[in-house]
Design an enzyme around this catalytic site. Sequence first.
Site, PDB file in Angstrom:
ATOM      1  N   GLY A  63       0.817  -1.214   0.000  1.00 47.77           N
ATOM      2  CA  GLY A  63       0.000   0.000   0.000  1.00 47.77           C
ATOM      3  C   GLY A  63       0.847   1.259   0.000  1.00 47.77           C
ATOM      4  O   GLY A  63       2.031   1.223  -0.330  1.00 47.77           O
ATOM      5  N   HIS A 110       4.094   1.970  -8.097  1.00 44.53           N
ATOM      6  CA  HIS A 110       3.074   0.916  -8.030  1.00 44.53           C
ATOM      7  C   HIS A 110       2.107   1.038  -9.213  1.00 44.53           C
ATOM      8  O   HIS A 110       1.693   0.029  -9.796  1.00 44.53           O
ATOM      9  CB  HIS A 110       2.263   1.027  -6.734  1.00 44.53           C
ATOM     10  N   GLY A 158       8.676  -4.693  -8.977  1.00 43.54           N
ATOM     11  CA  GLY A 158       9.535  -3.582  -9.380  1.00 43.54           C
ATOM     12  C   GLY A 158      10.999  -3.959  -9.293  1.00 43.54           C
ATOM     13  O   GLY A 158      11.429  -4.612  -8.342  1.00 43.54           O
ATOM     14  N   ASP A 188      13.394  -3.033  -6.247  1.00 45.28           N
ATOM     15  CA  ASP A 188      13.771  -4.035  -5.251  1.00 45.28           C
ATOM     16  C   ASP A 188      14.350  -5.229  -6.012  1.00 45.28           C
ATOM     17  O   ASP A 188      13.754  -6.308  -6.069  1.00 45.28           O
ATOM     18  CB  ASP A 188      12.550  -4.426  -4.430  1.00 45.28           C
ATOM     19  N   SER A 240       9.355   5.721  -3.529  1.00 41.83           N
ATOM     20  CA  SER A 240       9.245   4.729  -2.456  1.00 41.83           C
ATOM     21  C   SER A 240       8.236   5.245  -1.433  1.00 41.83           C
ATOM     22  O   SER A 240       8.175   6.456  -1.162  1.00 41.83           O
ATOM     23  CB  SER A 240      10.605   4.548  -1.779  1.00 41.83           C
TER      24      SER A 240
HETATM   25  P1  AMP Z   1       6.042  -2.256  -1.724  1.00 39.07           P
HETATM   26  O1  AMP Z   1       4.643  -1.782  -1.520  1.00 39.07           O
HETATM   27  O2  AMP Z   1       7.081  -1.268  -1.334  1.00 39.07           O
HETATM   28  O3  AMP Z   1       6.268  -3.622  -1.146  1.00 39.07           O
HETATM   29  O4  AMP Z   1       6.218  -2.421  -3.282  1.00 39.07           O
HETATM   30  C1  AMP Z   1       5.325  -3.186  -4.047  1.00 39.07           C
HETATM   31  C2  AMP Z   1       5.907  -3.388  -5.423  1.00 39.07           C
HETATM   32  O5  AMP Z   1       6.108  -2.131  -6.040  1.00 39.07           O
HETATM   33  C3  AMP Z   1       7.275  -4.098  -5.382  1.00 39.07           C
HETATM   34  O6  AMP Z   1       7.331  -5.024  -6.462  1.00 39.07           O
HETATM   35  C4  AMP Z   1       8.219  -2.957  -5.593  1.00 39.07           C
HETATM   36  O7  AMP Z   1       9.445  -3.343  -6.180  1.00 39.07           O
HETATM   37  C5  AMP Z   1       7.429  -2.072  -6.538  1.00 39.07           C
HETATM   38  N1  AMP Z   1       7.942  -0.696  -6.514  1.00 39.07           N
HETATM   39  C6  AMP Z   1       8.129   0.086  -5.422  1.00 39.07           C
HETATM   40  N2  AMP Z   1       8.676   1.264  -5.778  1.00 39.07           N
HETATM   41  C7  AMP Z   1       8.850   1.227  -7.112  1.00 39.07           C
HETATM   42  C8  AMP Z   1       9.382   2.136  -8.077  1.00 39.07           C
HETATM   43  N3  AMP Z   1       9.853   3.332  -7.748  1.00 39.07           N
HETATM   44  N4  AMP Z   1       9.395   1.755  -9.381  1.00 39.07           N
HETATM   45  C9  AMP Z   1       8.928   0.542  -9.754  1.00 39.07           C
HETATM   46  N5  AMP Z   1       8.405  -0.362  -8.894  1.00 39.07           N
HETATM   47  C10 AMP Z   1       8.370  -0.031  -7.590  1.00 39.07           C
END
Ligand code: AMP
Length: 282
Positions: free
Chosen positions: A30, A36, A146, A149, A184
């Site tokens: 979230g 995202h 993404g 990560d 992020s």
């Molecule tokens: P998270 O909510 O931080 O766990 O991220 C969920 C998904 O979004 C993961 O696959 C992350 O790698 C991806 N994600 C987060 N930030 C970015 C970004 N700046 N660019 C591309 N994908 C992202």
Amino acid sequence: MVILQTPKQFQQYRRTIPHGQSVGFVPTMGALHAGHAELLKRSAAENQVTILSIFVNPKQFGPREDFQKYPRPFEADLDIAEACGVSAVFSPSVADFYPDSFSTYVEENALSKPLCGAFRPGHFRGVTTVVLKLFNVVRPNRAYFGLKDAQQFFVIKKMVEDLNLDLEIKGVPTVRENDGVALSSRNRYLSSEERERAPMIFKTLTRARDQILSGADPAKVCCEQIAVLEQNGFRVQYFEYWPQGRVLAAAAYLGITRLIDNVLIETTKQTRVSEASPESTI
Ligand code: AMP
């Protein structure tokens, strides 16, 4: 767009999706942003149905990490999901997803060990466990992650391969602000003064990549860029070339905020291949 809270409710919904329709899945914690959104749009373009999960997974946070204060702007997330073409949101409670009796974990034991794995014990075990559970509930044909990560992306690809899961893992390039800062959910913790310094991580990574591609010694280059970051008030955990992912990756604290980023570093031919199709880099 439907919102489903318990695994049982979601599984009932899942059975209503006709067999021939492909299901794309974007797992998140979230606090959605344009990074995202990019994953969701990619899924919506490639599949008939796109599922988003929102679950702040306690098992991937260390005891002194930010689980409690992790942002949870649920209503704003739903607006973004709707605008990106999401069909259903799965958002279980911690109690529903991990009942007290929960006792099964899945662990990848090679790619998860260096980089973030060395500084966040148990983190990737929490990630693989939750992602496998989510895959079992959602049963997607494709799942989108993404490359921001990068280590997580490769660990999940390895889990899918090792456990013969019948789905495709797609990697989506990092979405950045104009000044290079990778989007992020944790950027909102930065003070305005820290935010001004944040672009240095991407700057040092790209500078190091260019020097390495011109033939400089990677270890020396990384040492120099660590020094640059430390002189500017960052506390660097790692800044190194990771051959398994063919990325130059960094993690550093700016104040209390831990930031990670990476850049692809490959020979010219490989760079072209992976930039055109990041999901084929493993
Ligand atoms: P998270 O909510 O931080 O766990 O991220 C969920 C998904 O979004 C993961 O696959 C992350 O790698 C991806 N994600 C987060 N930030 C970015 C970004 N700046 N660019 C591309 N994908 C992202």
